[in-house]
Design an enzyme around this catalytic site. Structure first.
Site, PDB file in Angstrom:
ATOM      1  N   ARG A  70       8.232   2.676 126.537  1.00  0.00           N
ATOM      2  CA  ARG A  70       8.642   3.796 127.378  1.00  0.00           C
ATOM      3  C   ARG A  70       8.962   3.245 128.766  1.00  0.00           C
ATOM      4  O   ARG A  70       8.394   2.231 129.173  1.00  0.00           O
ATOM      5  CB  ARG A  70       7.526   4.835 127.468  1.00  0.00           C
ATOM      6  CG  ARG A  70       7.104   5.429 126.130  1.00  0.00           C
ATOM      7  CD  ARG A  70       5.917   6.361 126.293  1.00  0.00           C
ATOM      8  NE  ARG A  70       5.529   6.980 125.033  1.00  0.00           N
ATOM      9  CZ  ARG A  70       4.631   6.493 124.193  1.00  0.00           C
ATOM     10  NH1 ARG A  70       4.010   5.348 124.494  1.00  0.00           N
ATOM     11  NH2 ARG A  70       4.337   7.105 123.067  1.00  0.00           N
ATOM     12  N   LYS A 107       0.836   5.965 127.318  1.00  0.00           N
ATOM     13  CA  LYS A 107       0.801   7.425 127.273  1.00  0.00           C
ATOM     14  C   LYS A 107      -0.530   7.947 126.743  1.00  0.00           C
ATOM     15  O   LYS A 107      -1.070   8.936 127.237  1.00  0.00           O
ATOM     16  CB  LYS A 107       1.957   7.943 126.402  1.00  0.00           C
ATOM     17  CG  LYS A 107       2.108   9.451 126.408  1.00  0.00           C
ATOM     18  CD  LYS A 107       3.317   9.861 125.597  1.00  0.00           C
ATOM     19  CE  LYS A 107       3.487  11.379 125.607  1.00  0.00           C
ATOM     20  NZ  LYS A 107       4.678  11.801 124.813  1.00  0.00           N
ATOM     21  N   HIS A 163      14.926   6.471 126.933  1.00  0.00           N
ATOM     22  CA  HIS A 163      14.424   6.819 125.608  1.00  0.00           C
ATOM     23  C   HIS A 163      15.428   6.501 124.507  1.00  0.00           C
ATOM     24  O   HIS A 163      15.036   6.301 123.352  1.00  0.00           O
ATOM     25  CB  HIS A 163      14.004   8.292 125.569  1.00  0.00           C
ATOM     26  CG  HIS A 163      12.592   8.472 125.120  1.00  0.00           C
ATOM     27  ND1 HIS A 163      11.520   7.967 125.823  1.00  0.00           N
ATOM     28  CD2 HIS A 163      12.052   9.057 124.012  1.00  0.00           C
ATOM     29  CE1 HIS A 163      10.392   8.250 125.188  1.00  0.00           C
ATOM     30  NE2 HIS A 163      10.693   8.900 124.087  1.00  0.00           N
ATOM     31  N   ARG A 190      14.608   3.133 123.466  1.00  0.00           N
ATOM     32  CA  ARG A 190      13.385   3.179 122.633  1.00  0.00           C
ATOM     33  C   ARG A 190      13.759   3.621 121.212  1.00  0.00           C
ATOM     34  O   ARG A 190      13.281   3.031 120.231  1.00  0.00           O
ATOM     35  CB  ARG A 190      12.390   4.149 123.274  1.00  0.00           C
ATOM     36  CG  ARG A 190      11.070   4.334 122.516  1.00  0.00           C
ATOM     37  CD  ARG A 190      10.110   5.126 123.405  1.00  0.00           C
ATOM     38  NE  ARG A 190       8.984   5.670 122.696  1.00  0.00           N
ATOM     39  CZ  ARG A 190       7.849   5.014 122.424  1.00  0.00           C
ATOM     40  NH1 ARG A 190       7.737   3.744 122.772  1.00  0.00           N
ATOM     41  NH2 ARG A 190       6.847   5.606 121.805  1.00  0.00           N
ATOM     42  N   HIS A 247       2.525   5.237 118.970  1.00  0.00           N
ATOM     43  CA  HIS A 247       2.386   6.609 118.474  1.00  0.00           C
ATOM     44  C   HIS A 247       0.994   6.803 117.881  1.00  0.00           C
ATOM     45  O   HIS A 247       0.531   5.959 117.112  1.00  0.00           O
ATOM     46  CB  HIS A 247       3.414   6.893 117.378  1.00  0.00           C
ATOM     47  CG  HIS A 247       4.812   7.048 117.881  1.00  0.00           C
ATOM     48  ND1 HIS A 247       5.926   6.848 117.089  1.00  0.00           N
ATOM     49  CD2 HIS A 247       5.287   7.388 119.113  1.00  0.00           C
ATOM     50  CE1 HIS A 247       7.017   7.055 117.806  1.00  0.00           C
ATOM     51  NE2 HIS A 247       6.659   7.374 119.031  1.00  0.00           N
ATOM     52  N   TYR A 300      12.397   8.648 112.961  1.00  0.00           N
ATOM     53  CA  TYR A 300      13.449   7.628 113.033  1.00  0.00           C
ATOM     54  C   TYR A 300      14.012   7.271 111.661  1.00  0.00           C
ATOM     55  O   TYR A 300      15.088   6.684 111.576  1.00  0.00           O
ATOM     56  CB  TYR A 300      12.906   6.362 113.707  1.00  0.00           C
ATOM     57  CG  TYR A 300      12.495   6.599 115.132  1.00  0.00           C
ATOM     58  CD1 TYR A 300      13.442   6.773 116.129  1.00  0.00           C
ATOM     59  CD2 TYR A 300      11.151   6.682 115.489  1.00  0.00           C
ATOM     60  CE1 TYR A 300      13.068   7.016 117.441  1.00  0.00           C
ATOM     61  CE2 TYR A 300      10.770   6.925 116.793  1.00  0.00           C
ATOM     62  CZ  TYR A 300      11.732   7.090 117.770  1.00  0.00           C
ATOM     63  OH  TYR A 300      11.368   7.337 119.061  1.00  0.00           O
TER      64      TYR A 300
END
Length: 288
Positions: free
Chosen positions: A153, A178, A236, A239, A262, A271
């Site tokens: 990120r 995050k 993003h 990413r 994640h 994805y």
């Protein structure tokens, strides 16, 4: 890791501050504490009564107030992406308040705003090639190479210190994540060569950030570079491109999940639909 907040003292005169203290003690990230503080204060200011007496109707009224407030300015950008962002904000606030009420022992079931999944975009190999060929500055090349190699990120990349980078095994320790969990990502030999040139040129100290840029400056830089080439370039999207390429090249989904940071593999699975074109092309090539 799920936060262990315990439960509230039923007689506490200040449940808000007690809850924020519980978050802090449990090891919640600064960002989590900030969002919870804003959301719960907003809720308490709206209902104007003891939170232990609220009803589902109170929460629904507050949620409607958030959504109306976010769209009140008619001159504001009302694009799909902006509307989605407003709904995401409302949903985050509701989840924070529900966690607070659960901690208080209050069970309410409001209507939670549904966030529509935004179409995920990624750069093609041709777009990446054109982009890299047209970059002139070493720093710009390195930033984009690192984002494409690691899937970081933007805020994670900008928090990386020189001391977090290991050139010998081409890895980066990412600390400001995050979800608050440190992870390790890796970069290619090509990016390592760019990094050596960059470090030799700028000579940052070990405790310095690798890139002395704000998020806004990075975002504007990428948009400007992309505009010159007719490419929608945002942090993003790089990413997304990393994740798509990793899956396309056969990296197992759980490893892609770890590299992206994640918590839930279902987030990583978005994805997989981007490689459906590859599956279709392969099928047609074999079966006609």
């Amino acid at each position: 890791m799920k936060l262990q907040l315990g439960s509230a003292d039923p007689y506490t005169p200040d449940p808000f501050n007690d809850f924020i203290n519980a978050l802090t003690i449990s090891g919640a990230s600064d960002n989590t504490i900030r969002i919870y503080s804003i959301a719960i204060k907003d809720f308490l200011d709206f209902i104007k009564k003891d939170p232990r007496e609220v009803t589902s109707a109170d929460l629904n009224s507050w949620i409607m107030n958030i959504l109306r407030r976010e769209t009140r300015d008619k001159s504001a950008d009302n694009s799909i992406e902006k509307r989605r962002k407003k709904t995401v904000t409302a949903r985050l606030y509701v989840i924070a308040v529900l966690r607070f009420l659960k901690w208080l022992g209050k069970d309410v079931k409001p209507t939670i705003p549904r966030v529509r999944r935004l179409e995920v975009k990624a750069l093609t190999e041709d777009q990446i090639e054109v982009l890299m060929k047209n970059l002139r500055r070493t720093r710009d090349k390195l930033i984009i190479s690192l984002l494409l190699d690691t899937g970081l990120r933007a805020k994670e990349l900008l928090s990386v210190k020189v001391s977090d980078v290991n050139l010998s095994n081409r890895s980066i320790v990412v600390r400001n994540t995050k979800n608050g969990e440190t992870r390790v990502v890796f970069f290619t030999e090509k990016t390592a060569k760019l990094l050596l040139v960059y470090l030799e040129k700028y000579r940052p100290k070990k405790d310095d950030r690798l890139f002395d840029l704000s998020y806004y400056a990075l975002y504007r830089k990428l948009k400007r570079l992309g505009k010159k080439l007719g490419v929608d370039l945002r942090p993003h999207i790089l990413r997304h491109t990393f994740a798509t390429n990793a899956i396309r090249k056969g990296v197992p989904l759980p490893i892609v999940q770890r590299l992206l940071g994640h918590k839930d593999i279902r987030t990583t699975q978005i994805y997989t639909h981007l490689v459906n074109t590859d599956i279709e092309e392969m099928y047609k090539k074999i079966f006609g």
